[in-house]
Design a protein around this motif. Structure first.
Motif, mmCIF file in Angstrom:
data_model
loop_
_atom_site.group_PDB
_atom_site.id
_atom_site.type_symbol
_atom_site.label_atom_id
_atom_site.label_comp_id
_atom_site.label_asym_id
_atom_site.label_seq_id
_atom_site.Cartn_x
_atom_site.Cartn_y
_atom_site.Cartn_z
ATOM 1 N N ILE A 133 20.669 0.209 11.781
ATOM 2 C CA ILE A 133 20.410 1.599 11.398
ATOM 3 C C ILE A 133 21.693 2.049 11.923
ATOM 4 O O ILE A 133 22.418 2.148 12.981
ATOM 5 C CB ILE A 133 19.418 2.094 12.278
ATOM 6 C CG1 ILE A 133 18.170 1.262 11.990
ATOM 7 C CG2 ILE A 133 19.477 3.671 12.135
ATOM 8 C CD1 ILE A 133 16.968 1.848 12.877
ATOM 9 N N GLY A 134 22.416 2.693 10.957
ATOM 10 C CA GLY A 134 23.989 3.285 11.255
ATOM 11 C C GLY A 134 24.624 1.885 11.277
ATOM 12 O O GLY A 134 24.749 1.102 10.520
ATOM 13 N N GLU A 135 25.352 1.960 12.555
ATOM 14 C CA GLU A 135 26.260 0.818 12.933
ATOM 15 C C GLU A 135 25.384 -0.116 13.789
ATOM 16 O O GLU A 135 26.054 -1.126 14.474
ATOM 17 C CB GLU A 135 27.412 1.241 13.459
ATOM 18 C CG GLU A 135 28.367 1.959 12.385
ATOM 19 C CD GLU A 135 28.593 1.143 11.003
ATOM 20 O OE1 GLU A 135 28.880 0.017 11.183
ATOM 21 O OE2 GLU A 135 28.741 1.615 10.086
ATOM 22 N N GLU A 136 24.161 0.314 14.350
ATOM 23 C CA GLU A 136 23.491 -0.519 15.319
ATOM 24 C C GLU A 136 22.707 -1.575 14.758
ATOM 25 O O GLU A 136 21.938 -1.537 13.710
ATOM 26 C CB GLU A 136 22.605 0.556 16.132
ATOM 27 C CG GLU A 136 21.993 -0.244 17.384
ATOM 28 C CD GLU A 136 21.533 0.978 18.318
ATOM 29 O OE1 GLU A 136 20.604 0.384 19.006
ATOM 30 O OE2 GLU A 136 21.554 2.064 18.010
ATOM 31 N N LEU A 137 22.684 -2.717 15.383
ATOM 32 C CA LEU A 137 21.861 -3.764 15.090
ATOM 33 C C LEU A 137 20.719 -3.857 16.057
ATOM 34 O O LEU A 137 20.968 -4.032 17.244
ATOM 35 C CB LEU A 137 22.606 -5.117 14.946
ATOM 36 C CG LEU A 137 23.575 -5.233 13.734
ATOM 37 C CD1 LEU A 137 24.625 -6.488 14.222
ATOM 38 C CD2 LEU A 137 22.957 -5.221 12.369
ATOM 39 N N ILE A 138 19.619 -3.953 15.331
ATOM 40 C CA ILE A 138 18.374 -3.999 16.251
ATOM 41 C C ILE A 138 17.543 -5.382 15.740
ATOM 42 O O ILE A 138 17.048 -5.346 14.806
ATOM 43 C CB ILE A 138 17.571 -2.908 16.227
ATOM 44 C CG1 ILE A 138 18.376 -1.631 16.613
ATOM 45 C CG2 ILE A 138 16.263 -3.241 17.247
ATOM 46 C CD1 ILE A 138 18.081 -0.482 16.133
ATOM 47 N N ASP A 139 17.162 -6.176 16.659
ATOM 48 C CA ASP A 139 16.292 -7.279 16.506
ATOM 49 C C ASP A 139 14.950 -6.978 16.553
ATOM 50 O O ASP A 139 14.512 -6.581 17.792
ATOM 51 C CB ASP A 139 16.710 -8.481 17.029
ATOM 52 C CG ASP A 139 18.051 -9.235 16.585
ATOM 53 O OD1 ASP A 139 18.343 -8.937 15.278
ATOM 54 O OD2 ASP A 139 18.651 -9.713 17.294
ATOM 55 N N ARG A 146 22.062 5.313 7.157
ATOM 56 C CA ARG A 146 21.868 4.455 6.288
ATOM 57 C C ARG A 146 21.075 3.314 7.083
ATOM 58 O O ARG A 146 21.504 3.088 8.330
ATOM 59 C CB ARG A 146 23.282 3.956 5.805
ATOM 60 C CG ARG A 146 24.150 4.723 5.263
ATOM 61 C CD ARG A 146 25.558 4.117 4.856
ATOM 62 N NE ARG A 146 26.268 5.364 4.332
ATOM 63 C CZ ARG A 146 26.783 5.131 3.105
ATOM 64 N NH1 ARG A 146 26.774 3.835 2.145
ATOM 65 N NH2 ARG A 146 27.392 6.103 2.437
ATOM 66 N N HIS A 147 20.553 2.295 6.418
ATOM 67 C CA HIS A 147 19.615 1.243 7.195
ATOM 68 C C HIS A 147 19.484 0.074 6.133
ATOM 69 O O HIS A 147 19.357 0.504 4.888
ATOM 70 C CB HIS A 147 18.637 1.654 8.000
ATOM 71 C CG HIS A 147 17.460 2.482 7.138
ATOM 72 N ND1 HIS A 147 17.838 3.678 6.304
ATOM 73 C CD2 HIS A 147 16.260 1.949 6.363
ATOM 74 C CE1 HIS A 147 16.672 4.072 5.676
ATOM 75 N NE2 HIS A 147 15.822 2.976 5.685
ATOM 76 N N ARG A 148 19.307 -1.024 6.617
ATOM 77 C CA ARG A 148 19.127 -2.299 5.978
ATOM 78 C C ARG A 148 18.347 -3.242 6.631
ATOM 79 O O ARG A 148 18.569 -3.348 8.106
ATOM 80 C CB ARG A 148 20.758 -2.870 5.609
ATOM 81 C CG ARG A 148 20.744 -4.236 4.756
ATOM 82 C CD ARG A 148 21.975 -4.642 4.718
ATOM 83 N NE ARG A 148 22.306 -5.485 3.540
ATOM 84 C CZ ARG A 148 22.419 -6.844 3.859
ATOM 85 N NH1 ARG A 148 21.885 -7.302 4.658
ATOM 86 N NH2 ARG A 148 22.660 -7.333 2.510
ATOM 87 N N MET A 149 17.420 -4.157 6.120
ATOM 88 C CA MET A 149 16.692 -4.894 6.830
ATOM 89 C C MET A 149 17.053 -6.369 6.349
ATOM 90 O O MET A 149 17.093 -6.631 5.073
ATOM 91 C CB MET A 149 15.227 -4.727 6.606
ATOM 92 C CG MET A 149 14.926 -3.331 7.373
ATOM 93 S SD MET A 149 12.930 -3.207 7.137
ATOM 94 C CE MET A 149 12.904 -1.532 6.828
ATOM 95 N N VAL A 150 16.883 -7.305 7.210
ATOM 96 C CA VAL A 150 17.092 -8.839 6.803
ATOM 97 C C VAL A 150 16.236 -9.696 7.687
ATOM 98 O O VAL A 150 15.994 -9.500 8.782
ATOM 99 C CB VAL A 150 18.483 -9.422 6.848
ATOM 100 C CG1 VAL A 150 19.223 -9.213 8.323
ATOM 101 C CG2 VAL A 150 18.673 -10.932 6.131
ATOM 102 N N ASN A 151 15.495 -10.984 7.026
ATOM 103 C CA ASN A 151 14.800 -11.534 7.766
ATOM 104 C C ASN A 151 15.564 -12.932 8.111
ATOM 105 O O ASN A 151 16.186 -13.549 7.413
ATOM 106 C CB ASN A 151 13.724 -12.006 6.922
ATOM 107 C CG ASN A 151 12.728 -13.205 7.449
ATOM 108 O OD1 ASN A 151 13.176 -13.658 8.720
ATOM 109 N ND2 ASN A 151 11.370 -13.427 6.838
#
Length: 143
Positions: free
Chosen positions: A74-80, A94-99
Motif C-alpha cells: 500500500i503505497g510504499e509500505e509492505l504488509i504481510d 496505489r496497491h498490489r497483492m501477491v501470494n
C-alpha cells in the motif's frame, strides 16, 4: 423509495475475472443486488499469483484474509497478512497483492463509496502480460 429485492448471490454463479490477476468475483454490487453505497466480492490467489498495482480514486478498499497468506503493498509500505488479518487501503493510494505462501490465499474485499461511474472506480497502473484487453469485472451501470 422502494427497497431493492433481497437476493442471495453464490460465488459459484459468478464468472471469475482474471484481468488483473487471481480469481476475482464481484458478488454484491449495483449489478447483482442494486447496492448504492459500495460493492464487494472474493479474490483467490494461487501461490505466486498477484493482483496488479492499481488505484481506486473514489473508494477505500477493505481487505480480509479468510485463508492463506499474502503480502500487500500500500503505497510504499509492505504488509504481510494471514488468516484472520485485515487492512484498509486508503482512497487514491496505489496497491498490489501477491501470494507469497505455499497455499491458496482467499480474500474478501469491499469498496466504498462507489465511483460516479464504474469505469472511474479502478485505475490500472500495472498490467498482466496478455490480459490488458480482457474486460474489467462487471460492477454495475451508471448511477
Amino acid at each position: 423509495m422502494t427497497a431493492p429485492p433481497v437476493r442471495k448471490v453464490s460465488r459459484a454463479e459468478v464468472e471469475p475475472n482474471r484481468r488483473r490477476g487471481g480469481d476475482v468475483r464481484i458478488l454484491l454490487s449495483p449489478r447483482t443486488v442494486q447496492s448504492t453505497s459500495g460493492f464487494g466480492g472474493s479474490l483467490t490467489l494461487e501461490p505466486e499469483e498477484y493482483v496488479c498495482e492499481h488505484i481506486h480514486p473514489y473508494s477505500e478498499e477493505f481487505v480480509y484474509v479468510v485463508g492463506g497468506q499474502l503480502r500487500i503493498r500500500i503505497g510504499e509500505e509492505l504488509i504481510d497478512l494471514g488468516e484472520g488479518d485485515s487492512v484498509m487501503v486508503p482512497m487514491g493510494v496505489r496497491h498490489r497483492m501477491v501470494n507469497l505462501g505455499s497455499e491458496r490465499a482467499q480474500v474478501i474485499f469491499h469498496l466504498a463509496p462507489l465511483a460516479p461511474r464504474p469505469e472511474l472506480g479502478h485505475v490500472d497502473t500495472e498490467f498482466l502480460p496478455d490480459r490488458s484487453d480482457s474486460p474489467a469485472p462487471p460492477v454495475g451501470g451508471a448511477r
